[in-house]
Scaffold this active site. Structure first.
Site, short mmCIF file in Angstrom:
data_model
loop_
_atom_site.label_atom_id
_atom_site.label_comp_id
_atom_site.label_asym_id
_atom_site.label_seq_id
_atom_site.Cartn_x
_atom_site.Cartn_y
_atom_site.Cartn_z
N LYS A 169 0.76 -1.25 -0.02
CA LYS A 169 0.13 0.13 0.04
C LYS A 169 0.75 1.33 0.13
CE LYS A 169 -2.07 -0.95 3.86
NZ LYS A 169 -1.47 -2.22 4.33
N ARG B 189 -8.91 1.26 9.59
CA ARG B 189 -8.55 -0.19 9.75
C ARG B 189 -9.74 -0.93 10.94
NH1 ARG B 189 -2.58 0.19 9.11
NH2 ARG B 189 -1.70 -1.59 9.39
N ARG C 202 11.65 -6.76 4.36
CA ARG C 202 11.60 -5.15 4.56
C ARG C 202 12.27 -5.00 6.03
NH1 ARG C 202 5.65 -2.30 4.80
NH2 ARG C 202 5.56 -3.23 6.85
N ARG D 232 12.27 -1.18 11.51
CA ARG D 232 10.77 -1.34 12.22
C ARG D 232 11.10 -2.61 13.28
NH1 ARG D 232 5.72 -0.36 8.45
NH2 ARG D 232 4.93 -1.53 9.83
N ARG E 191 -0.31 -9.28 13.17
CA ARG E 191 -0.93 -8.18 12.45
C ARG E 191 -1.76 -8.94 11.32
NH1 ARG E 191 4.98 -5.87 11.00
NH2 ARG E 191 3.93 -4.65 9.46
P1 ADP Z 1 1.69 -2.32 8.08
O1 ADP Z 1 0.62 -1.99 7.11
O2 ADP Z 1 2.88 -3.11 7.43
O3 ADP Z 1 1.09 -3.05 9.10
P2 ADP Z 1 1.52 0.55 8.90
O4 ADP Z 1 2.76 1.29 8.88
O5 ADP Z 1 0.22 0.68 8.14
O6 ADP Z 1 2.26 -1.05 8.57
O7 ADP Z 1 1.06 -0.01 10.34
C1 ADP Z 1 1.79 -0.19 11.49
C2 ADP Z 1 1.32 -0.29 12.86
O8 ADP Z 1 0.65 1.25 13.24
C3 ADP Z 1 -0.03 -1.07 12.96
O9 ADP Z 1 0.43 -2.43 13.32
C4 ADP Z 1 -0.71 -0.48 14.03
O10 ADP Z 1 -0.18 -0.85 15.44
C5 ADP Z 1 -0.39 1.17 13.97
N1 ADP Z 1 -1.57 1.71 13.06
C6 ADP Z 1 -1.49 2.02 11.69
N2 ADP Z 1 -2.79 2.59 11.39
C7 ADP Z 1 -3.60 2.24 12.29
C8 ADP Z 1 -5.06 2.61 12.26
N3 ADP Z 1 -5.51 3.17 11.23
N4 ADP Z 1 -5.73 2.07 13.77
C9 ADP Z 1 -4.90 1.71 14.51
N5 ADP Z 1 -3.50 1.48 14.29
C10 ADP Z 1 -2.80 1.78 13.28
#
Ligand code: ADP
Length: 192
Positions: free
Chosen positions: A14, A89, A128, A134, A146
């Site tokens: 994404k 989410r 990654r 991370r 996740r």
């Molecule tokens: P990925 O899609 O690889 O999991 P992201 O950078 O989108 O990575 O998200 C990393 C973390 O940030 C998630 O596992 C969560 O803990 C938090 N996070 C990101 N976006 C949200 C959201 N919309 N609601 C709740 N937690 C979020």
């Protein structure tokens, strides 16, 4: 204003695609994951709150996430539209987003999900993790958590927008350019 949700499991590409699409279609890209990582790096109270959840592969609570997202949208009053990456989410986040846009006379045009099999996701995120720095990308049990959270809490957002026939699925396998080509074609259709 045109608003697209780029959807899909963690590691589905994404972020990579959202950057390219925002540039190509003149939209503002908002990644809640990037926003949380920025807050963490600067050790803000918001960042410290988010850290505990992110490290465990859990979602940050809705009220925290929704507040942060609203502030970010408000900081771009001149935008032609947004690509939301990593948000909404949960169905509660989706409802909050719809309300926020409706208050401005706008709405979501489409949700586009990238479809990538679980085993490919785990492989990609571990790869990654070697360069991303991370912590949530370096531990296979956190990655699998996740994916579970995605299936139980996030996947329902697809069905929520599907009720209004706004949800679409694109194959997220192949080269970055191939996937970008598929997404661009769909963007041209849903942005008219
Ligand atoms: P990925 O899609 O690889 O999991 P992201 O950078 O989108 O990575 O998200 C990393 C973390 O940030 C998630 O596992 C969560 O803990 C938090 N996070 C990101 N976006 C949200 C959201 N919309 N609601 C709740 N937690 C979020």
């Amino acid at each position: 204003m045109k608003n697209i949700i780029l959807f899909g499991p963690p590691g589905s590409g994404k972020g990579t695609q959202a950057v390219k699409l925002a540039e190509a279609f003149g939209l503002v890209h908002i990644s809640t994951g990037d926003l949380f990582r920025y807050e963490m790096k600067n050790k803000t109270p918001l960042g410290q709150k988010a850290k505990a959840y992110m490290e465990k592969g859990q979602l940050v609570p809705d009220e925290v996430t929704i507040g942060m997202l609203n502030n970010k949208v408000e900081s771009h009053p001149q935008a032609n539209g947004f690509i939301f990456d990593g948000f909404p989410r949960t169905v509660a986040q989706a409802k909050a987003l719809d309300e926020m846009l409706a208050a401005k006379g706008h709405s979501i045009n489409a949700l586009i999900a990238l479809d990538v099999p679980d085993e490919e996701i785990v492989k990609r995120i571990l790869l990654r993790g070697k360069t991303s720095g991370r912590p949530d990308d370096n531990d296979e049990s956190v990655i699998r958590k996740r994916i579970d959270v995605y299936k139980s809490q996030t996947q329902p957002v697809y069905d929520y927008y599907d009720q209004n026939c706004k949800s679409h699925t694109i194959l997220g396998m192949g080269s970055i350019e191939e996937i970008f080509g598929r997404l661009s074609e769909l963007f041209r259709e849903v942005l008219v």
